[in-house]
Write a protein that holds these residues in place. Structure first.
Motif, PDB file in Angstrom:
ATOM      1  N   GLY A 287       0.339  -5.261   4.690  1.00 14.09           N
ATOM      2  CA  GLY A 287       0.283  -6.641   4.926  1.00 14.09           C
ATOM      3  C   GLY A 287       0.164  -6.613   6.751  1.00 14.09           C
ATOM      4  N   VAL A 288       0.816  -5.783   7.262  1.00 15.97           N
ATOM      5  CA  VAL A 288       0.942  -5.932   8.802  1.00 15.97           C
ATOM      6  C   VAL A 288      -0.515  -5.208   9.357  1.00 15.97           C
ATOM      7  CG1 VAL A 288       1.970  -5.135  10.984  1.00 15.97           C
ATOM      8  CG2 VAL A 288       3.248  -5.785   8.995  1.00 15.97           C
ATOM      9  N   VAL A 289      -0.916  -4.213   8.590  1.00 14.53           N
ATOM     10  CA  VAL A 289      -2.048  -3.743   9.199  1.00 14.53           C
ATOM     11  C   VAL A 289      -3.267  -4.756   8.829  1.00 14.53           C
ATOM     12  CG1 VAL A 289      -3.932  -2.106   8.561  1.00 14.53           C
ATOM     13  CG2 VAL A 289      -1.634  -1.403   8.703  1.00 14.53           C
ATOM     14  N   CYS A 290      -3.459  -5.520   7.692  1.00 12.79           N
ATOM     15  CA  CYS A 290      -4.385  -6.547   7.693  1.00 12.79           C
ATOM     16  C   CYS A 290      -4.268  -7.599   8.548  1.00 12.79           C
ATOM     17  CB  CYS A 290      -4.121  -6.979   6.049  1.00 12.79           C
ATOM     18  SG  CYS A 290      -4.770  -5.832   5.073  1.00 12.79           S
ATOM     19  N   PHE A 291      -3.044  -8.122   8.826  1.00 15.49           N
ATOM     20  CA  PHE A 291      -2.933  -9.246   9.857  1.00 15.49           C
ATOM     21  C   PHE A 291      -3.670  -8.753  11.125  1.00 15.49           C
ATOM     22  CE2 PHE A 291      -0.563 -10.979  13.490  1.00 15.49           C
ATOM     23  CZ  PHE A 291      -0.785 -12.411  13.115  1.00 15.49           C
ATOM     24  N   PHE A 292      -3.597  -7.614  11.713  1.00 13.72           N
ATOM     25  CA  PHE A 292      -4.079  -6.943  12.713  1.00 13.72           C
ATOM     26  C   PHE A 292      -5.481  -6.892  12.704  1.00 13.72           C
ATOM     27  CE2 PHE A 292       0.309  -5.790  14.104  1.00 13.72           C
ATOM     28  CZ  PHE A 292       0.493  -6.516  15.192  1.00 13.72           C
ATOM     29  N   ILE A 293      -5.863  -6.632  11.568  1.00 20.07           N
ATOM     30  CA  ILE A 293      -7.422  -6.349  11.216  1.00 20.07           C
ATOM     31  C   ILE A 293      -8.000  -7.987  11.381  1.00 20.07           C
ATOM     32  CG2 ILE A 293      -9.451  -5.801   9.722  1.00 20.07           C
ATOM     33  CD1 ILE A 293      -7.715  -3.900   8.466  1.00 20.07           C
ATOM     34  N   ILE A 294      -7.378  -8.844  10.954  1.00 24.25           N
ATOM     35  CA  ILE A 294      -7.587 -10.164  10.850  1.00 24.25           C
ATOM     36  C   ILE A 294      -7.843 -10.587  12.462  1.00 24.25           C
ATOM     37  CG2 ILE A 294      -7.133 -12.793  10.419  1.00 24.25           C
ATOM     38  CD1 ILE A 294      -6.103 -11.526   7.833  1.00 24.25           C
ATOM     39  N   CYS A 295      -6.828 -10.317  13.139  1.00 20.95           N
ATOM     40  CA  CYS A 295      -6.684 -10.535  14.513  1.00 20.95           C
ATOM     41  C   CYS A 295      -7.944  -9.790  15.187  1.00 20.95           C
ATOM     42  CB  CYS A 295      -5.403  -9.974  15.102  1.00 20.95           C
ATOM     43  SG  CYS A 295      -3.864 -10.940  14.768  1.00 20.95           S
ATOM     44  N   GLY A 296      -8.186  -8.864  15.035  1.00 17.54           N
ATOM     45  CA  GLY A 296      -9.352  -8.200  15.591  1.00 17.54           C
ATOM     46  C   GLY A 296     -10.679  -8.891  15.247  1.00 17.54           C
ATOM     47  N   TYR A 297     -10.756  -9.285  14.217  1.00 15.35           N
ATOM     48  CA  TYR A 297     -12.103 -10.399  13.867  1.00 15.35           C
ATOM     49  C   TYR A 297     -12.168 -11.578  14.561  1.00 15.35           C
ATOM     50  CZ  TYR A 297     -14.162  -7.704   9.643  1.00 15.35           C
ATOM     51  OH  TYR A 297     -14.925  -6.970   9.005  1.00 15.35           O
TER      52      TYR A 297
ATOM     53  N   PHE B  85      -8.039 -10.300   4.162  1.00 15.79           N
ATOM     54  CA  PHE B  85      -7.498 -11.520   3.758  1.00 15.79           C
ATOM     55  C   PHE B  85      -6.813 -11.453   2.526  1.00 15.79           C
ATOM     56  CE2 PHE B  85      -9.981 -14.058   6.892  1.00 15.79           C
ATOM     57  CZ  PHE B  85      -8.758 -14.950   7.356  1.00 15.79           C
ATOM     58  N   THR B  86      -7.345 -10.916   1.612  1.00 17.96           N
ATOM     59  CA  THR B  86      -6.802 -10.615   0.335  1.00 17.96           C
ATOM     60  C   THR B  86      -5.422  -9.854   0.498  1.00 17.96           C
ATOM     61  OG1 THR B  86      -9.052 -10.470  -0.615  1.00 17.96           O
ATOM     62  CG2 THR B  86      -7.306  -9.846  -2.183  1.00 17.96           C
ATOM     63  N   LEU B  87      -5.396  -8.771   0.745  1.00 17.38           N
ATOM     64  CA  LEU B  87      -4.305  -8.068   0.992  1.00 17.38           C
ATOM     65  C   LEU B  87      -3.103  -8.759   1.851  1.00 17.38           C
ATOM     66  CD1 LEU B  87      -5.496  -4.564   1.405  1.00 17.38           C
ATOM     67  CD2 LEU B  87      -4.702  -5.462  -0.719  1.00 17.38           C
ATOM     68  N   PHE B  88      -3.727  -9.272   2.898  1.00 16.70           N
ATOM     69  CA  PHE B  88      -2.543 -10.124   3.704  1.00 16.70           C
ATOM     70  C   PHE B  88      -2.134 -11.332   3.154  1.00 16.70           C
ATOM     71  CE2 PHE B  88      -2.212 -14.034   6.502  1.00 16.70           C
ATOM     72  CZ  PHE B  88      -1.257 -13.576   7.264  1.00 16.70           C
ATOM     73  N   ASN B  89      -2.889 -11.736   2.363  1.00 19.25           N
ATOM     74  CA  ASN B  89      -2.453 -13.016   1.238  1.00 19.25           C
ATOM     75  C   ASN B  89      -1.430 -12.634   0.123  1.00 19.25           C
ATOM     76  OD1 ASN B  89      -2.689 -15.857   0.218  1.00 19.25           O
ATOM     77  ND2 ASN B  89      -3.777 -14.824  -1.342  1.00 19.25           N
ATOM     78  N   ASP B  90      -1.600 -11.437  -0.206  1.00 20.60           N
ATOM     79  CA  ASP B  90      -0.656 -10.929  -1.270  1.00 20.60           C
ATOM     80  C   ASP B  90       0.606 -10.681  -0.444  1.00 20.60           C
ATOM     81  OD1 ASP B  90      -2.336 -11.019  -3.198  1.00 20.60           O
ATOM     82  OD2 ASP B  90      -2.769  -8.835  -3.518  1.00 20.60           O
ATOM     83  N   ALA B  91       0.560 -10.051   0.551  1.00 18.81           N
ATOM     84  CA  ALA B  91       1.900  -9.817   1.312  1.00 18.81           C
ATOM     85  C   ALA B  91       2.646 -11.014   1.530  1.00 18.81           C
ATOM     86  CB  ALA B  91       1.471  -9.005   2.549  1.00 18.81           C
ATOM     87  N   LEU B  92       1.784 -11.971   2.152  1.00 19.04           N
ATOM     88  CA  LEU B  92       2.135 -13.503   2.541  1.00 19.04           C
ATOM     89  C   LEU B  92       3.064 -14.035   1.485  1.00 19.04           C
ATOM     90  CD1 LEU B  92       2.082 -15.050   5.158  1.00 19.04           C
ATOM     91  CD2 LEU B  92       0.252 -16.296   4.156  1.00 19.04           C
ATOM     92  N   ARG B  93       2.268 -13.881   0.380  1.00 25.38           N
ATOM     93  CA  ARG B  93       3.069 -14.710  -0.853  1.00 25.38           C
ATOM     94  C   ARG B  93       4.147 -14.002  -1.310  1.00 25.38           C
ATOM     95  NH1 ARG B  93      -0.717 -17.117  -4.867  1.00 25.38           N
ATOM     96  NH2 ARG B  93      -2.533 -16.053  -3.969  1.00 25.38           N
ATOM     97  N   GLU B  94       4.313 -12.729  -1.275  1.00 29.10           N
ATOM     98  CA  GLU B  94       5.540 -12.021  -1.797  1.00 29.10           C
ATOM     99  C   GLU B  94       6.487 -12.142  -0.867  1.00 29.10           C
ATOM    100  OE1 GLU B  94       4.736  -7.714  -2.136  1.00 29.10           O
ATOM    101  OE2 GLU B  94       3.440  -8.091  -3.541  1.00 29.10           O
ATOM    102  N   ALA B  95       6.264 -12.287   0.597  1.00 26.23           N
ATOM    103  CA  ALA B  95       7.485 -12.539   1.457  1.00 26.23           C
ATOM    104  C   ALA B  95       7.737 -13.986   1.499  1.00 26.23           C
ATOM    105  CB  ALA B  95       6.740 -12.558   2.967  1.00 26.23           C
ATOM    106  N   LEU B  96       6.876 -14.791   0.945  1.00 29.26           N
ATOM    107  CA  LEU B  96       7.217 -16.563   1.075  1.00 29.26           C
ATOM    108  C   LEU B  96       7.924 -16.629  -0.269  1.00 29.26           C
ATOM    109  CD1 LEU B  96       4.555 -17.974   3.215  1.00 29.26           C
ATOM    110  CD2 LEU B  96       7.036 -17.864   3.923  1.00 29.26           C
TER     111      LEU B  96
END
Lengths: 311, 299
Positions: free
Chosen positions: B35-45, B281-292
């Motif tokens: 999830g953290v990696v995906c967050f940084f990928i999104i930041c890159g975009y 976004f898909t994987l980040f979303n999964d991580a976010l959902r799990e965390a929240l």
């Protein structure tokens, strides 16, 4: 139960009524003057006036709405602007090709997805599970249009396994044209479905009754197929039924791309030609189908799941 | 349901130890490496989008070159298009359009969904009946037909894409918010707020809203996925952004004619850009959902 069905059916009336208001507002009020769409830039004042009168656009809005409402109730939507065909005839002609594509594709997808998701759950946390998951997620990250373009390019154009596009209305000869769109349909939707069913099944796997079943000494196969699958059917059926209305319109890109003369292809043509009455009729029909499928889904779920109460 | 009473007790202890929902979610999100990696990928975009917007990156995206359909080379990583324009630069600019569609549609859909959902869930009664009827009506028209209808009403262009996707995708959020507000309005903290004289507006937006904010956050991230995919279909239908614009949808749509000529780079470039953004976004979303998700808290 019967009272519940009756109540739900009654509730459809205000919803469908609302749909007619919304489509009317979208097309006749927000949509600007369709006369310019039909005439192009070169209509003279007099011509425009005649056309406005022909289309009934010079009448007050409430009157126009009542006319539209009458069209919806009698299923008589007038004629297409692009081809001057009777729209109701176009609709009935389009249903056959659409259903020939969507119904088999839909069932193949469901059966394959349920089988695959059970397989994944059976091997959960193993390499097989991980690989299939990666595959499914990757599959959902690619646009439908890319599947269609690549599918046509490789399977039809390059390797010549299927015709590039077209359709034949003969019962036997239509399948060679439908095979490739069907394969693409399954490929596009299977990843998403498998992931959805997997999480629905996994939610049940940790329930107490599953532990009991295992404690009784049942094999994992029986536990999954007899106990878990039955209980996870509720979310699965809901998600399947939500896709039923899309069976009519959802194949839009596929039908348009492969030149299948179904309802989806019809919508595509209508958008390309700014065929106002056809889009309006399809919007109404699509909504009615959606509402009915929604109701059917709720009824099916209540049949499968005795815990659902009829309130 | 499966978590027994012991789990509930533990859960209460965690929250009573002074760990707020958000810091707990942050702690759990950090543990999810993917999830953290995906967050940084999104930041890159996002960085790519900002840089192209400022003209610092891929500035030559609309400059016509001498070679039409040049194959990929060291000077043009993904070759050139029909006008000799650099495909990679256009792919970079597509990021800006894709993210702007996600953002703009969110700015339209989230306020509508949250406000209507909050009012319906909080007040109930006749207001609720009306709002439920309204979203049932809106939901009944299949998304693609709604977007076509709106697109037809407004004409082609990027603002049409923003508005039509925005106005059609608020229903699911509205439903979720409505159910949450129905649950929360009976809770003690809202009753207490009423007792000290907080107005309806204050109770709804200052007391309840922060407690359901995680739903909006998850919805925001799903929205980007839908919007980006939708843009491609709209481009195919001829209802997307203007043809000259460097959007991924237009690039993919152009490929339907290019492929037969052996020009595969436009499609590949746009698909790769799109693939990694949607994947992130898909994987980040999964991580976010799990965390929240409070249900998954002690797992």
């Amino acid at each position: 139960m019967l009272a519940y069905v009756a109540r739900r059916l009654l509730y459809l009336i205000p919803v469908i009524f609302g749909v007619t208001i919304l489509t009317f507002v979208l097309f006749n009020v927000v949509g600007g003057d369709p006369v310019y769409q039909k005439m192009g830039k070169h209509g003279s004042e007099a011509e425009i006036k005649i056309l406005r009168h022909e289309l009934g656009l010079d009448r007050p809005l409430p009157e126009q709405y009542l006319f539209y409402l009458k069209q919806c109730v009698t299923f008589n939507f007038g004629r297409s602007w692009a081809t001057n065909q009777n729209i109701t005839d176009m609709l009935t002609a389009g249903i056959g090709p659409s259903m020939s594509l969507s119904i088999p594709a839909f069932f193949i997808t469901i059966v394959l997805s349920i089988l695959l998701s059970i397989l994944i759950v059976f091997f959960r946390n193993g390499l097989m599970d991980k690989l299939l998951q990666v595959f499914c997620i990757a599959g959902t990250c690619i646009s439908v249009l890319v599947y269609v373009i690549l599918g046509q390019y490789f399977f039809a154009y390059k390797w010549g396994m299927f015709p590039i596009s077209g359709y034949d209305s003969g019962w036997d000869s239509r399948w060679q044209f439908l095979a490739l769109p069907m394969i693409i349909w399954v490929a596009v939707s299977i990843g998403y479905e498998v992931l959805l069913y997997r999480s629905a099944i996994l939610e049940e796997v940790f329930q107490d009754y599953v532990r009991t079943a295992r404690a009784k000494g049942l094999t994992e196969k029986v536990v999954l197929l007899k106990h878990v699958l039955k209980n996870s059917l509720t979310p699965i059926i809901t998600s399947i039924m939500m896709e039923v209305p899309l069976l009519i319109t959802g194949a839009l890109v596929l039908e348009a791309f492969f030149g299948i003369p179904g309802l989806g292809g019809m919508i595509y043509q209508a958008v390309a030609n700014s065929d106002f009455p056809v889009i309006k009729a399809m919007t109404f029909i699509g909504s009615v189908l959606f509402v009915l499928a929604n109701l059917a889904s709720d009824l099916l779920v209540s049949l499968v799941d005795p815990r659902v109460e009829f309130n | 349901m499966s978590t027994g009473t012991t789990a509930t007790v533990e859960q209460n202890q965690v929250s009573s130890a002074g760990v707020s929902l958000w810091s707990d979610a942050y702690r759990r999100f950090k543990k999810n490496k993917l999830g953290v990696v995906c967050f940084f990928i999104i930041c890159g975009y996002v960085a790519i989008a900002l840089l192209t917007w400022l003209g610092l990156l891929g500035a030559d995206f609309s400059v016509n070159g001498p070679d039409s359909y040049a194959a990929p080379s060291s000077s043009h990583w993904f070759g050139t298009d029909i006008f000799g324009r650099d495909v990679f630069a256009r792919g970079l600019h597509g990021t800006r359009i894709a993210l702007s569609i996600g953002l703009a549609t969110s700015f339209i859909a989230i306020p509508i969904g949250v406000t209507l959902g909050a009012i319906a869930g909080y007040f109930g009664g006749l207001v609720d009946d009306f709002i439920v009827w309204f979203y049932n009506v809106v939901e009944s028209i299949p998304d693609i037909l709604k977007i076509i209808a709106l697109g037809y009403a407004m004409g082609r262009g990027i603002s049409t894409v923003y508005i039509s996707i925005g106005l059609t995708t608020w229903v699911s959020l509205c439903k979720l918010i409505r159910t949450e507000f129905m649950k929360h309005k009976r809770r003690d903290y809202v009753q207490s707020a009423m007792a000290i004289g907080a107005s309806h507006k204050r109770r709804m937006f200052l007391h309840i809203l922060p407690n359901v904010f995680h739903i909006i956050l998850v919805n925001l991230s799903v929205r980007f996925i839908t919007a980006i995919k939708m843009e491609v279909v709209l481009s195919y239908l001829g209802l997307g952004v203007e043809p000259g614009q460097p959007s991924w949808g237009i690039m993919i749509d152009d490929a339907k004619l290019e492929m037969a000529r052996g020009v595969w780079w436009g499609l590949t470039c746009a698909s790769i850009f799109m693939f990694f953004l949607i994947l992130a976004f898909t994987l980040f979303n999964d991580a976010l959902r799990e965390a929240l998700d409070p249900k998954l808290r002690n797992k």
